[in-house]
Structure formats: C-alpha cells, structure tokens
Design a protein around this motif. Structure first.
Motif, PDB file in Angstrom:
ATOM      1  N   GLU A   4      79.089 -22.053  14.931  1.00  0.00           N
ATOM      2  CA  GLU A   4      79.941 -22.305  15.906  1.00  0.00           C
ATOM      3  C   GLU A   4      81.427 -22.724  15.221  1.00  0.00           C
ATOM      4  O   GLU A   4      82.218 -22.828  15.764  1.00  0.00           O
ATOM      5  N   ARG A   5      81.137 -23.368  13.955  1.00  0.00           N
ATOM      6  CA  ARG A   5      82.423 -23.841  13.445  1.00  0.00           C
ATOM      7  C   ARG A   5      83.249 -22.862  12.983  1.00  0.00           C
ATOM      8  O   ARG A   5      84.693 -22.825  13.056  1.00  0.00           O
ATOM      9  N   LEU A   6      82.813 -21.375  12.713  1.00  0.00           N
ATOM     10  CA  LEU A   6      83.408 -20.201  12.221  1.00  0.00           C
ATOM     11  C   LEU A   6      84.207 -20.096  13.639  1.00  0.00           C
ATOM     12  O   LEU A   6      85.494 -19.667  13.448  1.00  0.00           O
ATOM     13  N   GLN A   7      83.345 -20.035  14.735  1.00  0.00           N
ATOM     14  CA  GLN A   7      83.984 -19.364  15.769  1.00  0.00           C
ATOM     15  C   GLN A   7      85.131 -20.400  16.444  1.00  0.00           C
ATOM     16  O   GLN A   7      86.159 -19.819  16.860  1.00  0.00           O
ATOM     17  N   ASN A   8      85.010 -21.587  16.315  1.00  0.00           N
ATOM     18  CA  ASN A   8      86.186 -22.298  16.715  1.00  0.00           C
ATOM     19  C   ASN A   8      87.261 -22.441  15.787  1.00  0.00           C
ATOM     20  O   ASN A   8      88.549 -22.384  16.299  1.00  0.00           O
ATOM     21  N   ILE A  11      88.973 -19.208  16.903  1.00  0.00           N
ATOM     22  CA  ILE A  11      89.950 -19.287  18.095  1.00  0.00           C
ATOM     23  C   ILE A  11      91.058 -20.116  17.992  1.00  0.00           C
ATOM     24  O   ILE A  11      91.984 -19.788  18.499  1.00  0.00           O
ATOM     25  N   ASN A  12      91.072 -21.101  17.286  1.00  0.00           N
ATOM     26  CA  ASN A  12      92.079 -22.020  17.004  1.00  0.00           C
ATOM     27  C   ASN A  12      93.002 -21.523  15.730  1.00  0.00           C
ATOM     28  O   ASN A  12      93.890 -22.282  15.512  1.00  0.00           O
ATOM     29  N   GLY A  13      92.780 -20.459  14.891  1.00  0.00           N
ATOM     30  CA  GLY A  13      93.476 -20.172  13.976  1.00  0.00           C
ATOM     31  C   GLY A  13      93.422 -21.141  12.974  1.00  0.00           C
ATOM     32  O   GLY A  13      94.582 -21.363  12.138  1.00  0.00           O
ATOM     33  N   ASN A  14      92.462 -21.857  12.530  1.00  0.00           N
ATOM     34  CA  ASN A  14      92.332 -22.895  11.722  1.00  0.00           C
ATOM     35  C   ASN A  14      92.103 -22.571  10.420  1.00  0.00           C
ATOM     36  O   ASN A  14      90.772 -22.434  10.048  1.00  0.00           O
ATOM     37  N   LEU A  21      84.746 -23.936   5.273  1.00  0.00           N
ATOM     38  CA  LEU A  21      83.481 -23.309   5.445  1.00  0.00           C
ATOM     39  C   LEU A  21      83.139 -22.239   4.218  1.00  0.00           C
ATOM     40  O   LEU A  21      82.170 -22.511   3.852  1.00  0.00           O
ATOM     41  N   MET A  22      84.178 -21.955   3.462  1.00  0.00           N
ATOM     42  CA  MET A  22      84.092 -21.121   2.339  1.00  0.00           C
ATOM     43  C   MET A  22      83.716 -21.856   1.095  1.00  0.00           C
ATOM     44  O   MET A  22      83.032 -21.413   0.267  1.00  0.00           O
ATOM     45  N   LEU A  31      81.146 -15.071   7.137  1.00  0.00           N
ATOM     46  CA  LEU A  31      82.141 -14.154   7.520  1.00  0.00           C
ATOM     47  C   LEU A  31      81.555 -12.996   8.200  1.00  0.00           C
ATOM     48  O   LEU A  31      82.065 -12.285   8.782  1.00  0.00           O
ATOM     49  N   GLY A  32      80.328 -12.547   7.873  1.00  0.00           N
ATOM     50  CA  GLY A  32      79.559 -11.567   8.346  1.00  0.00           C
ATOM     51  C   GLY A  32      78.833 -11.578   9.763  1.00  0.00           C
ATOM     52  O   GLY A  32      78.364 -10.684  10.413  1.00  0.00           O
TER      53      GLY A  32
END
Length: 159
Positions: A4-8, A11-14, A21-22, A31-32
């Motif tokens: 969910e953190r990656l998706q958000n 979506i937000n271009g954060n 996250l990396m 990323l996969g």
C-alpha cells in the motif's frame, strides 16, 4: 499484491516515499509488485498521473518495468499516451528506444490500439506532437501505422 505504501507513493508521485521504501531490506523487490485486478506496476500507476520525476526514479532502479504489460496488455507508455501525459511519455520513450518501437508500432492494448492510436482517440494533441516529432515519426512510417492513427484522430474530431 502491491504494498500500500508503494501504491500511495506511485499515485502521489512521492519520490521521497519511494526512496524510504528502497532503504528497507526488501525495497527493490517491492518494485516488482502489481495491483490486484489490472496488475499495474508502480510505473503504470505513476504514468497514469503523469508523475515524471517518480517514473524517472523507478526507471533508474528497475528499467525493465518500462516493458511490463498489465492485464489489458498495456505498457506504462500506452497508459501515459492514453492519459495525455506527454512528459512522462517522452521519458518512457527515451528510456528504452527498442520498447518505444514495439509500443508505438505494434498493437498495444487488448483492443489492438498502439500508443499513438490511444493518444489520438483521446485527443491528446501534445502527446501526438511528441509521437509525430522527427525522432519518433519514422517508427510509424516503417510499419504503416501512421495513417490509421491519424484517421482515428480525425474520426473523433481532433484535427
């Protein structure tokens, strides 16, 4: 399923959120991940919103994501063109010229539309200008897909 953190972040271009996250142990593996349903990657998502800086960072970390197709057989380039995100489309084209050739010339989505047809269908003039620029136009002429794409645009009143 996509974290969910990656998706958000997508979506937000954060970009800062992506960087955080990396740093995690499994960061690059995230990323996969794909979304449920359409199986979009984080690059598909950010392409739909036109988050070019985020897309650039994703491509730096995992360049092969540019060629991943979702369940509708769309690459991130197809989505950027369909949504009218010219700068993101430019980044995706420049990131992988061989991908650009296949995505621009070959049928892309499940209905057989290539990236240019998608831009034309939705009246995205800036994307069409990009695709018709001297750098990319020869790809369309080679395969004869220029005329159908232009007819698509004209039939929808985009002239």
């Amino acid at each position: 399923l996509m974290d969910e953190r990656l998706q958000n972040a997508s979506i937000n271009g954060n970009v800062a959120g992506l960087a955080e996250l990396m740093k995690e142990e499994e960061g690059r593996a995230l990323l996969g991940q794909v979304t449920p349903g359409l199986c979009n990657t984080c690059l598909h998502i950010c392409a739909s919103y036109g988050h070019t800086h985020f897309a650039a960072e994703v491509l730096r970390l995992r360049p092969k994501l540019a060629s991943v197709r979702n369940k509708q057989t769309e690459t991130p380039l197809h989505i950027a063109c369909r949504e009218g995100k010219a700068q993101t489309a430019r980044l995706l084209l420049e990131s992988n010229p061989s991908l650009a050739c296949s995505a621009l010339v070959a049928a892309g989505d499940e209905k057989g539309a290539n990236a240019m047809m998608l831009a034309a269908r939705h009246g995205h003039v800036e994307v069409l200008k990009l695709l018709l620029s001297d750098r990319w136009l020869p790809l369309f002429r080679v395969e004869g897909s220029l005329v159908p794409s232009l007819l698509e645009a004209a039939s929808r009143g985009h002239s």
